[in-house]
Structures are given as C-alpha cells and as structure tokens.
Write a protein that holds these residues in place. Structure first.
Motif, PDB file in Angstrom:
ATOM      1  N   SER A   1     -51.711 -52.465 -42.712  1.00 32.63           N
ATOM      2  CA  SER A   1     -51.149 -52.023 -41.429  1.00 32.63           C
ATOM      3  C   SER A   1     -49.647 -51.789 -41.542  1.00 32.63           C
ATOM      4  O   SER A   1     -49.106 -50.783 -41.038  1.00 32.63           O
TER       5      SER A   1
ATOM      6  N   GLU B   1     -47.709 -48.246 -41.148  1.00 30.92           N
ATOM      7  CA  GLU B   1     -46.628 -48.169 -40.152  1.00 30.92           C
ATOM      8  C   GLU B   1     -45.366 -47.577 -40.784  1.00 30.92           C
ATOM      9  O   GLU B   1     -44.667 -46.765 -40.165  1.00 30.92           O
TER      10      GLU B   1
ATOM     11  N   MET C   1     -53.050 -43.203 -33.993  1.00 28.25           N
ATOM     12  CA  MET C   1     -52.757 -44.608 -33.705  1.00 28.25           C
ATOM     13  C   MET C   1     -53.767 -45.531 -34.403  1.00 28.25           C
ATOM     14  O   MET C   1     -54.950 -45.218 -34.487  1.00 28.25           O
ATOM     15  N   PRO C   2     -53.281 -46.694 -34.904  1.00 31.05           N
ATOM     16  CA  PRO C   2     -54.187 -47.612 -35.623  1.00 31.05           C
ATOM     17  C   PRO C   2     -55.128 -48.337 -34.652  1.00 31.05           C
ATOM     18  O   PRO C   2     -54.881 -48.414 -33.458  1.00 31.05           O
ATOM     19  N   SER C   3     -56.199 -48.878 -35.194  1.00 37.87           N
ATOM     20  CA  SER C   3     -57.147 -49.676 -34.403  1.00 37.87           C
ATOM     21  C   SER C   3     -57.746 -50.758 -35.300  1.00 37.87           C
ATOM     22  O   SER C   3     -57.640 -50.688 -36.528  1.00 37.87           O
ATOM     23  N   PHE C   4     -58.388 -51.773 -34.657  1.00 36.90           N
ATOM     24  CA  PHE C   4     -59.050 -52.850 -35.399  1.00 36.90           C
ATOM     25  C   PHE C   4     -60.416 -53.094 -34.788  1.00 36.90           C
ATOM     26  O   PHE C   4     -60.545 -53.337 -33.588  1.00 36.90           O
ATOM     27  N   THR C   5     -61.431 -52.995 -35.621  1.00 37.25           N
ATOM     28  CA  THR C   5     -62.794 -53.269 -35.177  1.00 37.25           C
ATOM     29  C   THR C   5     -63.239 -54.599 -35.766  1.00 37.25           C
ATOM     30  O   THR C   5     -63.321 -54.743 -36.998  1.00 37.25           O
TER      31      THR C   5
END
Length: 567
Positions: free
Chosen positions: A175, A179, A243-247
């Motif tokens: 991450s 970034e 945009m980043p995401s977290f599953t």
C-alpha cells in the motif's frame, strides 16, 4: 437420725424384705439371691438374663423398645430373619420362624463385625491413606500438565500472530509503495498543468498588448507568424488515479481451530459424580427449570420453631408441600398443620391419631395415613374428611403421582410392600419382590416419584438401610446405601424423608448423620446439600415445592426450614 443411705437400698420385688442383688433384663425385676432361684423357674419366650444389680445400667443391658410395637420391648430374635423381635412381633409376623436369644445373635454378629472392623482398620485405612497420597500426586501432575498445555497454546498463538503480522506488514508495504507511485504521477500532472497555466497567462498578456497597440501592423504580423495559435491551445492530458481498497478474507472458525490446535480434556468415570443432571433428563425437564443449576446451601425463607407457634407440635416427622408458599406438617400426636414460610398457621386438620405419612392430590386435597386403623384418609379443600382406602397392613409414607394414582408404603419384613391405588381407592398393583424374586424392602417408610417416572423409597429398617429406586413397572433400578466413595459417615446411614426436584435429583434426609444427601437419578452421589455444620439437627421429613425449594422438618428442634439450592 435416720441413715440417708437407707433410702438408696433397692428391695427385692418378690419378698420385699431383703435387698436386691440381681436384675432380670427381660422381666425388669430386682431380686435377692433366694428369690432369684424361684424367678428362674418361671418361663418366658426369650428366657431369663440375670445380671448383677450394679450392671443394669450398662448399655448392653438396657431394654430396647420395639420400633413397630411401641409398648413392647425386644425380648428375643428371629433366627430366620436375623432381627430383634418383641412378643407381639413373634405372634404376628414370626410365629412360624425359629426364635432364639438376642445375646447369642449379638455375639455372632459382634464377632463378624469385629473381624470386618479389623480389616477396615488395616487394609482399607492403609489403602485410603495411600489413595489420598495418590490424589495429591495426581493433582500436582495435573496442574503441571495444564501449565505446559497453556504454555504451548501461548507459543502457538504467538506463532500465528507472527505469521499474521508478516502478512499484514507485506500488505502495508504494498500500500505504501502504491501510494508513493501514485503521488509521483499526480505531481507530474500538477507540474504540467502549472506550466500550461503560465503559458496561457503570457499569451493573454501578449494578445492584450497587441490589441491595445496604436499601430495595426504589430497584430497583423504576429498573427501571420502564428496562424494556429488558438487551435494549438490544449490542456495537458489528465490520468485518473484508481483508489485503493481492502477486501477482508473469510475467517473460518472450524478451519482455524484445526490450524491452531485443539484442546482435549481427559475425563474418567468419576465425572459422573460431578454431573448435576443426566442428558436423558433434557426431554423431561419443564421449560421453567431448564436454566437452573446447583447452588448449595442458600437459605431462602425461614426457620420457625413450631413448638412455639399457635398450635404446638413436638418431634416433627412429616412434611409435604402444597405449593411454593405453604406446606402441611405433622409430628408426634394427632393433627396436621398447614403453614406458610413465615410459620403462620393457615389451617389445622384434626385427626384421630398420629399421621404416618402426608401427601397432596392433584386437586390440592390432603391425604394422610393412619396406622392405628390401617387406613388412608383424604381432606378436601372444602374441609370434608373421607376414609379413602382401608389397607391390609399398616400404611406409612405415601405420595400422589402424575397419573393421579397413589403410592403407599406398608408392612414389615415379609409383608413389606409398595401398593399403587387409583384416586378412587381401588388397588392397581403391588411391588414386593425384584426380578429374581428377592424381597425389595424390609420396612419402607417414605416414597416419591421422579421426573423419569421412577419411584424412590427409603427403607429404614436399622439393619440394611438404603433408598430403593424402582422404574414405573416396579423393576429394581438401584439401591443407594449412603456409602459415598472416599467419604466417611459418622453414624450408620439412616434415610428418612426422600424427595425429588424438577431436574431429577433425589434428595435424602439422613437422620443419624444430620445431613441431606443429593444423588442423581442413576444413584450417583453429587453432594451433601446440608450437614450438621449448617445448623440442622436430625432431619426427618423433607419435601420440594413447585419452585424447587427444599422444606425440611427437624425431629429434635421441632423446626421447619426452607432452603434454595437450585439457581
């Protein structure tokens, strides 16, 4: 002056002139040496037992009153039944049996008891001491094992945490790297946009100066040299930033338990002594009791001395609950009281003689046994007294079961039995022998029904005391003799009152040991609910009310006490 010691001289009961030197134990006569000869010529069933007058107060020479015929003394023994008997016992129950002397039976049993006592002191005492040492060693090993297990658990958890932390740190690094790259891309676009803005500002300034110029040649020449100046105006291209995401991953508890490891407890056969309720009771328990657990010795209500109440009662013996607020009680002498938790007298039922057992019918009517006329009476809520059943033998404890029928304890020795009657008084069934034809009881005293339809009977006979448990068909399930593993009773087990609760526990009043035993429906000892240390003295009758509170009557103190032991 008269000699004060002269009043202490005991005279012969025959000649009344000479001082008595001898005492006949069966007859109770004091004799001089001359009259002793004539006294021995008289015949009695048990024979004479002449002792020195000074020995008459020795415990072995005391006259014992018959438990069945209270006006008669034990004078002999039945060699067939191996029990002490009085004259009336011989006439009624043992007239066809071999009758012998009490002393001879005593000597035989004394020798056998002494031999067993010697073994107890040597063999059992040493094994018991060794067992205690084994318990201590096992306890230490158990504690050490648990410490090792918990240490291994902690290490495994730390390994799991370290592995999870490594995965988390990698995700953090990815991450942060994304970034950084995205920040650089945004910075380049921003720089191009700022440079474009500066060029626009310069062009605007140039064009404004040419328009405002006094000479038209300047603007014409500039446009000639820069014909596409307006067509070439274009903003720098903009790149969209994703945009980043977290599953979150799926957390499977069963899978993770297998990955982590599973704790296994090592249970042995003694777990049954710790079990409060058998699994088979789950379908039998009322829903209102499903959440109840055992909590020993919590005093709930009151302790009232009935001998000081409005209607005095001495030597309380019997109790049966009407509901969770009141109970019927009785003792020596006629009459039955209905009292509440505060000891307030709610009703006073008149009886012709001492009741030998109390019960409550499904409609709330009181039933009780009258040993004097071998009958069972009912006392309705409208205060109508009725002779419900006339029995062949002296009835004692009784209870009304869920079917509406009545179970009654009656008889002694070969006549001992439990009889089932319908609520109208018709005899339905008798229970007297087991599947092998052996006698079930010697002297059944109290009876109650359990939630699994078993019948629990206290057999108090002063020879082989136990609680007998039958299934609803009358087949013997087990006997409980009070001999708890690794626990020692101070006195011989003397079961009197017996009761059951909504969880199927069997409660037994132990009169001699001043205790209340709690056992499972299969006969496994669970605990002493109450002991002498809790302030109870010689409990006799007990009953459990509709809220699972224990009502207990004390024979000596003439007290009624209520305890809550299920929470």
């Amino acid at each position: 002056m008269s000699n004060p010691q002269a009043q202490d001289v005991i005279r012969c009961q025959y000649c009344e002139d000479k001082s008595a030197v001898f005492h006949c134990v069966p007859c109770g006569d004091e004799l001089c040496p001359e009259c002793k000869v004539f006294h021995l010529k008289s015949k009695v069933p048990s024979g004479h037992n002449i002792i020195r007058l000074s020995e008459r107060f020795h415990p072995t020479n005391q006259v014992k009153i018959c438990e069945v015929h209270l006006s008669k003394a034990y004078e002999a023994c039945c060699e067939d039944c191996l029990v002490p008997v009085c004259i009336t016992c011989i006439q009624e129950e043992h007239n066809k049996h071999a009758i012998g002397k009490l002393q001879e039976l005593y000597e035989k049993q004394k020798a056998g008891t002494a031999e067993k006592l010697s073994k107890m002191k040597t063999l059992w005492k040493s094994e018991f001491t060794q067992r205690l040492l084994d318990f201590k060693e096992e306890e230490n090993q158990m504690k050490t094992s648990h410490k090792i297990v918990r240490k291994n658990m902690k290490k495994q958890a730390e390994d799991f945490i370290g592995h999870i932390s490594a995965i988390m740190n990698k995700c953090f690094h990815d991450s942060e790297e994304d970034e950084r790259k995205q920040s650089e891309a945004i910075s380049l676009q921003k720089m191009e946009a700022e440079r474009f803005g500066k060029n626009i500002d310069l062009l605007i300034e140039k064009l404004e100066s040419l328009i405002e110029s006094n000479h038209p040649v300047d603007l014409i020449l500039y446009r000639k040299k820069n014909p596409d100046i307006f067509n070439e105006l274009k903003l720098p291209e903009k790149f969209d930033i994703v945009m980043p995401s977290f599953t979150a991953g799926h957390f499977n508890k069963s899978l993770n338990e297998q990955q982590f490891g599973k704790y296994t407890a090592n249970h042995d056969s003694h777990d049954s002594h710790l079990k409060l309720c058998d699994d088979s009771l789950q379908n039998k328990q009322p829903t209102s009791s499903a959440s109840k657990t055992l909590s020993i010795k919590t005093i709930l209500g009151f302790s009232v001395k009935i001998g000081e109440a409005k209607t005095k009662k001495e030597n309380l013996l019997y109790a049966t609950c009407l509901d969770d607020r009141s109970a019927y009680i009785s003792g020596e002498g006629p009459g039955i009281l209905l009292i509440d938790r505060s000891g307030t007298e709610l009703d006073n039922v008149s009886t012709d003689s001492k009741p030998w057992g109390l019960g409550v019918m499904q409609d709330g009517s009181l039933i009780y046994t009258d040993g004097s006329d071998k009958a069972i009476y009912s006392f309705s809520l409208s205060k109508e007294k009725t002779k419900l059943i006339t029995t062949e033998h002296g009835p004692r404890g009784l209870c009304c079961i869920r079917s509406g029928d009545i179970l009654v304890c009656m008889g002694l020795f070969n006549a001992a039995r439990v009889v089932k009657y319908s609520k109208s008084g018709k005899k339905i069934q008798e229970f007297q022998t087991d599947q092998n034809g052996e006698r079930l009881f010697i002297h059944p005293r109290f009876i109650c029904e359990n939630v699994n339809d078993d019948f629990c009977i206290s057999d108090l006979n002063f020879m082989n005391n136990n609680v007998v448990v039958l299934n609803k068909s009358g087949n013997l399930r087990f006997r409980y003799d009070g001999n708890v593993v690794f626990k020692t009773l101070k006195e011989e087990f003397q079961p009197s009152g017996v009761a059951t609760d909504s969880l199927g526990h069997i409660l037994i009043a132990d009169n001699a040991n001043k205790a209340v035993h709690l056992i499972s429906q299969d006969g496994n000892f669970l605990s002493y609910i109450l002991t002498e240390d809790d302030g109870i003295s010689r409990p006799w009758g007990i009953s459990v009310d509709t809220s699972d509170n224990l009502w207990l009557v004390e024979e000596e103190n003439t007290c009624v006490k209520v305890y809550q032991y299920l929470l």
